[in-house]
Design a protein around this motif. Structure first.
Motif, PDB file in Angstrom:
ATOM      1  N   PRO A   1      11.702  12.556  30.887  1.00 29.23           N
ATOM      2  CA  PRO A   1      10.558  13.028  30.113  1.00 29.23           C
ATOM      3  C   PRO A   1      10.976  14.021  29.010  1.00 29.23           C
ATOM      4  N   LEU A   2      10.175  14.058  27.952  1.00 29.59           N
ATOM      5  CA  LEU A   2      10.519  14.858  26.784  1.00 29.59           C
ATOM      6  C   LEU A   2       9.352  15.746  26.347  1.00 29.59           C
ATOM      7  N   PRO A   3       9.679  16.914  25.783  1.00 30.25           N
ATOM      8  CA  PRO A   3       8.610  17.771  25.255  1.00 30.25           C
ATOM      9  C   PRO A   3       8.101  17.252  23.920  1.00 30.25           C
ATOM     10  N   VAL A   4       6.829  17.428  23.674  1.00 25.87           N
ATOM     11  CA  VAL A   4       6.264  17.145  22.357  1.00 25.87           C
ATOM     12  C   VAL A   4       6.564  18.351  21.474  1.00 25.87           C
ATOM     13  N   SER A   5       7.291  18.112  20.391  1.00 27.02           N
ATOM     14  CA  SER A   5       7.758  19.227  19.565  1.00 27.02           C
ATOM     15  C   SER A   5       7.262  19.167  18.120  1.00 27.02           C
ATOM     16  N   GLY A   6       6.303  18.282  17.857  1.00 29.43           N
ATOM     17  CA  GLY A   6       5.739  18.222  16.520  1.00 29.43           C
ATOM     18  C   GLY A   6       5.003  16.928  16.277  1.00 29.43           C
TER      19      GLY A   6
ATOM     20  N   GLY B   1      14.270  17.866  20.932  1.00 30.82           N
ATOM     21  CA  GLY B   1      14.619  18.931  20.017  1.00 30.82           C
ATOM     22  C   GLY B   1      15.258  20.129  20.682  1.00 30.82           C
ATOM     23  N   LEU B   2      15.206  20.193  22.028  1.00 31.69           N
ATOM     24  CA  LEU B   2      15.849  21.301  22.730  1.00 31.69           C
ATOM     25  C   LEU B   2      17.228  20.881  23.222  1.00 31.69           C
ATOM     26  N   ASN B   3      17.260  19.901  24.113  1.00 32.16           N
ATOM     27  CA  ASN B   3      18.529  19.386  24.627  1.00 32.16           C
ATOM     28  C   ASN B   3      18.839  17.995  24.083  1.00 32.16           C
ATOM     29  N   SER B   4      18.081  17.566  23.109  1.00 26.09           N
ATOM     30  CA  SER B   4      18.284  16.237  22.532  1.00 26.09           C
ATOM     31  C   SER B   4      17.794  16.241  21.093  1.00 26.09           C
ATOM     32  N   THR B   5      18.140  15.195  20.356  1.00 31.15           N
ATOM     33  CA  THR B   5      17.682  15.042  18.979  1.00 31.15           C
ATOM     34  C   THR B   5      16.169  14.886  18.944  1.00 31.15           C
ATOM     35  N   GLN B   6      15.512  15.557  17.990  1.00 30.55           N
ATOM     36  CA  GLN B   6      14.072  15.357  17.827  1.00 30.55           C
ATOM     37  C   GLN B   6      13.837  14.006  17.150  1.00 30.55           C
ATOM     38  N   ARG B   7      12.990  13.181  17.762  1.00 34.07           N
ATOM     39  CA  ARG B   7      12.739  11.834  17.278  1.00 34.07           C
ATOM     40  C   ARG B   7      11.252  11.645  17.041  1.00 34.07           C
ATOM     41  N   PHE B   8      10.872  11.198  15.833  1.00 33.74           N
ATOM     42  CA  PHE B   8       9.475  10.937  15.515  1.00 33.74           C
ATOM     43  C   PHE B   8       9.176   9.463  15.755  1.00 33.74           C
ATOM     44  N   ILE B   9       8.196   9.217  16.629  1.00 37.54           N
ATOM     45  CA  ILE B   9       7.870   7.865  17.085  1.00 37.54           C
ATOM     46  C   ILE B   9       6.361   7.673  16.976  1.00 37.54           C
TER      47      ILE B   9
ATOM     48  N   GLY C   1       6.757  13.949  17.312  1.00 34.80           N
ATOM     49  CA  GLY C   1       8.117  14.432  17.487  1.00 34.80           C
ATOM     50  C   GLY C   1       8.395  14.716  18.953  1.00 34.80           C
ATOM     51  N   LEU C   2       9.429  14.093  19.507  1.00 35.18           N
ATOM     52  CA  LEU C   2       9.823  14.303  20.900  1.00 35.18           C
ATOM     53  C   LEU C   2      11.219  14.904  20.954  1.00 35.18           C
TER      54      LEU C   2
ATOM     55  N   THR D   1       0.827  -1.195   0.000  1.00 36.79           N
ATOM     56  CA  THR D   1       0.000   0.000   0.000  1.00 36.79           C
ATOM     57  C   THR D   1       0.865   1.251   0.000  1.00 36.79           C
ATOM     58  N   ARG D   2       0.489   2.237  -0.771  1.00 38.00           N
ATOM     59  CA  ARG D   2       1.239   3.489  -0.846  1.00 38.00           C
ATOM     60  C   ARG D   2       0.796   4.414   0.285  1.00 38.00           C
ATOM     61  N   PHE D   3       1.718   4.759   1.150  1.00 35.88           N
ATOM     62  CA  PHE D   3       1.441   5.678   2.237  1.00 35.88           C
ATOM     63  C   PHE D   3       1.748   7.107   1.817  1.00 35.88           C
ATOM     64  N   HIS D   4       1.039   8.044   2.439  1.00 31.65           N
ATOM     65  CA  HIS D   4       1.271   9.470   2.228  1.00 31.65           C
ATOM     66  C   HIS D   4       1.587  10.110   3.574  1.00 31.65           C
ATOM     67  N   THR D   5       2.415  11.126   3.554  1.00 31.21           N
ATOM     68  CA  THR D   5       2.713  11.858   4.780  1.00 31.21           C
ATOM     69  C   THR D   5       2.300  13.311   4.627  1.00 31.21           C
ATOM     70  N   SER D   6       1.769  13.857   5.696  1.00 30.29           N
ATOM     71  CA  SER D   6       1.415  15.274   5.720  1.00 30.29           C
ATOM     72  C   SER D   6       2.669  16.092   5.998  1.00 30.29           C
ATOM     73  N   PRO D   7       2.623  17.409   5.765  1.00 30.86           N
ATOM     74  CA  PRO D   7       3.746  18.242   6.220  1.00 30.86           C
ATOM     75  C   PRO D   7       3.925  18.096   7.733  1.00 30.86           C
ATOM     76  N   VAL D   8       5.165  18.220   8.186  1.00 36.78           N
ATOM     77  CA  VAL D   8       5.444  18.146   9.617  1.00 36.78           C
ATOM     78  C   VAL D   8       4.928  19.407  10.296  1.00 36.78           C
ATOM     79  N   ILE D   9       4.160  19.235  11.361  1.00 40.13           N
ATOM     80  CA  ILE D   9       3.697  20.357  12.181  1.00 40.13           C
ATOM     81  C   ILE D   9       4.645  20.475  13.368  1.00 40.13           C
ATOM     82  N   LEU D  10       5.374  21.574  13.432  1.00 38.08           N
ATOM     83  CA  LEU D  10       6.347  21.773  14.494  1.00 38.08           C
ATOM     84  C   LEU D  10       5.827  22.759  15.529  1.00 38.08           C
ATOM     85  N   GLN D  11       6.304  22.620  16.741  1.00 36.10           N
ATOM     86  CA  GLN D  11       6.033  23.577  17.807  1.00 36.10           C
ATOM     87  C   GLN D  11       7.284  23.708  18.662  1.00 36.10           C
ATOM     88  N   PRO D  12       7.436  24.809  19.376  1.00 35.56           N
ATOM     89  CA  PRO D  12       8.679  25.049  20.116  1.00 35.56           C
ATOM     90  C   PRO D  12       8.954  23.957  21.153  1.00 35.56           C
ATOM     91  N   ALA D  13      10.203  23.496  21.171  1.00 36.07           N
ATOM     92  CA  ALA D  13      10.618  22.564  22.219  1.00 36.07           C
ATOM     93  C   ALA D  13      10.920  23.353  23.493  1.00 36.07           C
TER      94      ALA D  13
END
Length: 298
Positions: free
Chosen positions: A250-255, A274-282, A271-272, A192-204
């Motif tokens: 614990p991590l901030p939600v950043s997107g 992004g401030l003091n660590s790499t932003q990771r999408f899970i 997205g978790l 199946t072909r998946f589609h992704t939306s644009p990433v919605i970011l918010q401040p970490a």
């Protein structure tokens, strides 16, 4: 349902775990799976489609790969591809942009804080390898001759507790699957072909500096989805409770980013950091299974 696409592992399982990238240490099925994810991510970010993929096995027995995507010297993003006990490949996490897991600069800084030099370690015959432990602990293992091993969090460069990491590596219960076992668990690939939306970011932000979330009740799964999609400006914290070591939280939600098929949401990746660590999408489903989300201002 977490976005999972199944493939039979049709080539010999790799046992080497060199630090240098190579296309030869990833089975053809892993490369095919990675390309499907790239195709989906490329819908919202065309750089993925032009990127070259490099594969790094994540330690012996982990059955996982770190996939670095880059255009010449410009990082585009990364993926962690894992395999579950049923022999299914899955996208455990991904990141976009120049900040990636297993960053050599971050590793060098972490080693300097221990009065160590990466070049000297390598020329002395010491080993530095990428490792990954379930559920989502990405780390470097530094093995020195006549010295205890060091474990460094690949998302933020923090030194990890040796006793806990040794228990994880020797007694985590991670099952090792051979090729014969995997061939007995072959599933028909989902094309199946998946589609992704644009990433919605918010401040970490730093959850330790805004502690009001500690007094709030965890959000219900339906509330989390609503907050992310409709009230994404409101700050959220993810805490994996006893699994926080594995998340660096614990991590901030950043997107967040929506994965869909035929116009309907199939999964939502959060997205978790992004401030003091790499932003990771899970995957949100994975996060809800491992922990809870809290509002900063309950």
């Amino acid at each position: 349902m977490s976005m999972i696409i199944c493939f039979a592992l049709l080539s010999i399982w790799p046992t080497a775990h060199a630090a240098a990238p190579t296309d030869r240490l990833a089975p053809a099925s892993v490369e095919q799976f990675a390309q499907l994810q790239v195709n989906a991510l490329g819908i919202s970010n065309p750089d993925w489609l032009a990127a070259k993929l490099e594969y790094y096995p994540l330690g012996p027995g982990s059955h996982g790969w770190f996939v670095h995507a880059g255009i010449q010297d410009k990082p585009v993003g990364y993926m962690i591809i894992s395999i579950n006990p049923q022999g299914q490949l899955l996208l455990s996490e991904y990141g976009q942009g120049e900040h990636s897991l297993y960053n050599n600069e971050l590793l060098g800084q972490a080693l300097e804080r221990q009065d160590l030099d990466m070049k000297i370690l390598q020329t002395a015959g010491d080993k530095i390898t990428r490792r990954y432990a379930a559920p989502l602990l990405a780390y470097w293992k530094v093995e020195r001759v006549n010295h205890p091993a060091l474990y460094i969090d690949a998302s933020n460069g923090d030194l990890l507790p040796v006793d806990q990491l040794e228990r994880i590596e020797t007694g985590s219960g991670t099952k090792s699957f051979g090729l014969k076992e995997l061939q007995q668990q072959i599933a028909i690939p989902d094309t199946t072909r998946f589609h992704t939306s644009p990433v919605i970011l918010q401040p970490a932000f730093d959850p330790s500096s805004q502690l009001t979330w500690l007094t709030s009740e965890p959000l219900q799964p339906s509330q989390v989805k609503q907050q992310l999609q409709q009230n994404h400006r409101e700050a959220l914290v993810f805490s994996a409770e006893e699994w926080n070591l594995f998340y660096g939280g614990p991590l901030p939600v950043s997107g967040h980013q929506i994965w869909s098929v035929a116009g309907s949401m199939s999964d939502l990746y959060v997205g978790l950091g992004g401030l003091n660590s790499t932003q990771r999408f899970i995957s949100l489903n994975k996060l809800l299974n491992d922990g809870h989300f809290y509002k900063i201002n309950p």
